[in-house]
Scaffold this active site. Structure first.
Site, PDB file in Angstrom:
ATOM      1  CG  ASP A   1     -45.140  75.956 -87.497  1.00  0.00           C
ATOM      2  OD1 ASP A   1     -44.904  75.256 -86.447  1.00  0.00           O
ATOM      3  OD2 ASP A   1     -45.341  77.006 -87.539  1.00  0.00           O
TER       4      ASP A   1
ATOM      5  CG  ASP B   1     -41.768  80.323 -82.636  1.00  0.00           C
ATOM      6  OD1 ASP B   1     -42.830  80.814 -83.131  1.00  0.00           O
ATOM      7  OD2 ASP B   1     -41.347  79.136 -83.244  1.00  0.00           O
TER       8      ASP B   1
END
Length: 689
Positions: free
Chosen positions: A188, A247
């Site tokens: 991430d 996202d």
């Protein structure tokens, strides 16, 4: 990334170690001499030389990875634990998902303790994983599956609890992952200290390669930097897949926005290197099954990774039917490795075609609008050579047809028809393809009679014989045909149009109701075939006379980029009712709509309103990050709009003339710079009727 917008992540990026201190570290890693924890198995001293190339990751992910990730369904809740992960592996086997191609069972954030041990090693949370990650990997491997894990290219991960990130610990962490038997790493982007992505992500690539060479087990490398640095332009020699967007959330607006961002990147995808528009939301409850089929179809035609994001222990049969459709999966997993390209997209009617290894084409006819639409292309337009006729395979209905070259359907609102078309010498053995469409009223008031037409068109090279059409609706609706419903034969290109009168009950509640059109026919050889179309009719209530706030009126539809549209508050987080007072430039507004771009809220005005007014802007809660633009549409005409607005701009007054319009759409776009904390407010929004 874990959050509704980039705002939260950016705040975390600022925190932690300073850039100067990190520069002092020079991305150095702790000394490699630290021994693995005694509770986890150690790596073998060396791996056979023949395994070196495979261990480096070369030849991995030659088709898009398929599997499961827990984040979309569990986030950091206690239910994410060893029992859940092993239970998912069991379900993969028991429900046939393994046989369908799913192989990775991936852990997301929150699997570790917040602090490393005295040797700088990561420590699995003993409450969640009492037997350690190695034991879970062994269990998953025993099922013939693979285990994935998560960390961040920063000092901490993305969850608010702040678990250890891998920045400065790449070699040590990669070796732990390899020792545990990890097969996949999601890396991430939070708390990255401003270090350039082109430095951070290759560091972990090199660490994974070195670690894998000690075990002979390759690790698929998933770069999750949200598309901020255009990884499709540089990451092909770094990772196997790279996130192209922020996202996803479990909403139509979010899924649609992400698909539109990913579609133009088709030239960058190829075997071993994939555009990643984020995980699947299929089954999480925020969309309809029709929308989830579109989601799954689009991800497959885009050659996207298929990572299930729902808790399979609670999944419905419909969810398993979508996720387990092997014909759609075959499109995603086609070994040629092409991502589908957009053929056309006018008016929200998308044609996306993907070249397949056997020379055929997968063709998605995708309808992003809120009513059924005719969407059409041809075999030539999707790249096939001329042939007398073609085999047309419907991948959701699992039926074969012949077509003279037309690839056409009337596609339900938010639906997708997914075909596979190819030349086939046996084309005459298949029944002719037909299009069953509808025209006429999509809005009606309770007790009123409206007109609907069904239109059946023969698209095949052969005639459709003994044709019969029908139309049914909810209990209590009156439906009758006022023109013929049958035809003895329909040659190529000919139509059977039937007019129907429909009457909603006088006590029908406002809302959406399904009408189902069906057609039965036979091929020249006598084989039976059917067609079906579900369309939506809205029972509507006209607005009252005078001035009404938008938040007091029912809307026909509401699409939002993140979470639901909120009445009289900002959009807040992802749940309904979690917004804050609408605030623009320090002024609090008691009434209005809170949205997140891209957003579209549609109202029925029935030709009875004359004006719409509002004050608009980016809500103060978003700091200076958001950029949005506002539009007002009366039926199909844009009647008011703003330039792109940021939080530093004063609220803008919007006045729109809407006389005669049956519907009014309130649209918020991302202002042309992508979706970044785009919280827009329609403050004091009101209709004068």
């Amino acid at each position: 990334m874990r959050h509704r917008s980039l705002r939260t992540a950016r705040q975390r990026i600022i925190g932690g170690l300073s850039v100067g201190l990190l520069a002092t570290l020079g991305l150095a890693v702790p000394a490699a001499a630290h021994a693995p924890r005694t509770t986890e198995a150690t790596a073998p001293a060396s791996a056979p030389a023949s395994a070196s190339k495979a261990a480096s990751g070369e030849g991995s992910a030659l088709t898009p990875p398929m599997g499961f990730n827990n984040w979309n369904s569990t986030h950091c809740r206690a239910e994410f634990n060893e029992a859940m992960v092993e239970g998912i592996a069991d379900i993969f086997v028991a429900k046939g998902l393994k046989d369908a191609g799913y192989q990775y069972v991936n852990l997301d954030d929150c699997w570790a303790l917040p602090q490393r041990d005295a040797d700088g090693k990561l420590v699995p949370d003993p409450a969640r994983f009492p037997n350690g990650i190695k034991a879970v990997a062994d269990y998953v491997h025993s099922k013939g599956l693979k285990l994935g894990i998560y960390t961040s290219a920063g000092t901490k991960t993305c969850d608010r609890a702040g678990f250890p990130g891998a920045l400065g610990h790449e070699r040590s962490d990669a070796q732990q992952f390899a020792d545990w038997g990890i097969d996949y790493l999601k890396y991430d982007n939070c708390n990255n200290q401003g270090v350039d992505a082109k430095q951070r992500y290759p560091a972990m690539r090199d660490a994974l390669k070195a670690a894998s060479e000690t075990t002979g087990r390759p690790i698929v490398y998933s770069i999750c930097e949200w598309g901020q640095n255009k990884p499709w332009e540089w990451a092909a020699d770094v990772g196997h897949l790279w996130r192209t967007t922020g996202d996803i959330s479990d909403s139509w607006g979010s899924m649609l926005s992400i698909a539109k961002q990913n579609l133009p990147l088709a030239p960058y995808a190829r075997p071993g290197h994939w555009n990643d528009p984020d995980m699947l939301e299929v089954g999480n409850g925020g969309m309809t099954d029709t929308e989830y089929r579109s989601h799954f179809s689009l991800w497959s035609v885009m050659a996207a990774p298929l990572l299930i994001g729902t808790d399979l222990r609670k999944a419905t049969p419909e969810t398993y039917q979508i996720l387990g459709n092997r014909e759609v999966i075959a499109v995603d997993q086609d070994p040629l490795g092409k991502q589908g390209s957009v053929v056309s997209s006018e008016g929200g009617r998308w044609v996306i075609a993907k070249q397949l290894a056997d020379g055929s084409r997968a063709v998605a006819l995708f309808n992003e609008t809120d009513r059924a639409r005719h969407i059409a292309t041809t075999a030539a337009a999707v790249g096939l050579d001329h042939a007398p006729a073609y085999r047309l395979r419907d991948l959701w209905r699992h039926q074969d047809y012949n077509t003279a070259g037309a690839v056409t359907a009337t596609v339900p609102a938010h639906g997708t028809v997914l075909y596979r078309i190819s030349p086939d010498r046996r084309w005459a053995s298949y029944p002719p393809a037909v299009e069953l469409g509808g025209e006429g009223a999509s809005l009606t008031e309770a007790g009123a009679t409206a007109q609907v037409d069904t239109v059946l068109t023969d698209l095949g090279r052969t005639p459709a014989r003994r044709v019969a059409v029908r139309l049914t609706g909810p209990e209590g609706w009156r439906i009758r045909a006022v023109s013929p419903t049958r035809a003895g034969s329909l040659p190529t290109g000919k139509k059977l149009t039937t007019r129907w009168r429909i009457t909603a009950p006088a006590d029908a509640e406002p809302g959406a109701y399904d009408l189902t059109a069906g057609a039965d026919y036979r091929s020249p050889s006598g084989a039976k075939a059917t067609a079906r179309l579900v369309s939506t009719v809205h029972v509507v209530v006209p607005p009252p006379s005078g001035t009404s706030y938008a938040s007091d009126l029912p809307w026909l539809s509401a699409l939002n980029g993140w979470g639901p549209v909120e009445k009289d508050t900002s959009v807040g987080e992802s749940a309904a009712g979690d917004g804050h007072p609408i605030t623009l430039g320090g002024t609090v507004h008691a009434r209005g709509l809170g949205v997140h771009a891209p957003s579209e809220v549609t109202y029925y005005t029935g030709g009875r309103c004359t004006a719409f007014t509002a004050r608009v802007g980016v809500d103060d809660e978003e700091g200076a990050a958001g950029t949005v633009a506002f539009e007002v549409w009366a039926d199909d005409t844009k009647v008011a709009s703003t330039e792109a607005l940021t939080n530093t701009d004063a609220a803008k007054a919007v006045t729109a003339a809407i006389a005669g319009a049956k519907t009014v759409r309130l649209v918020v776009t991302d202002g042309g710079d992508g979706v970044t904390s785009d919280h827009g407010d329609w403050a004091d929004a009101a209709f004068r009727c």
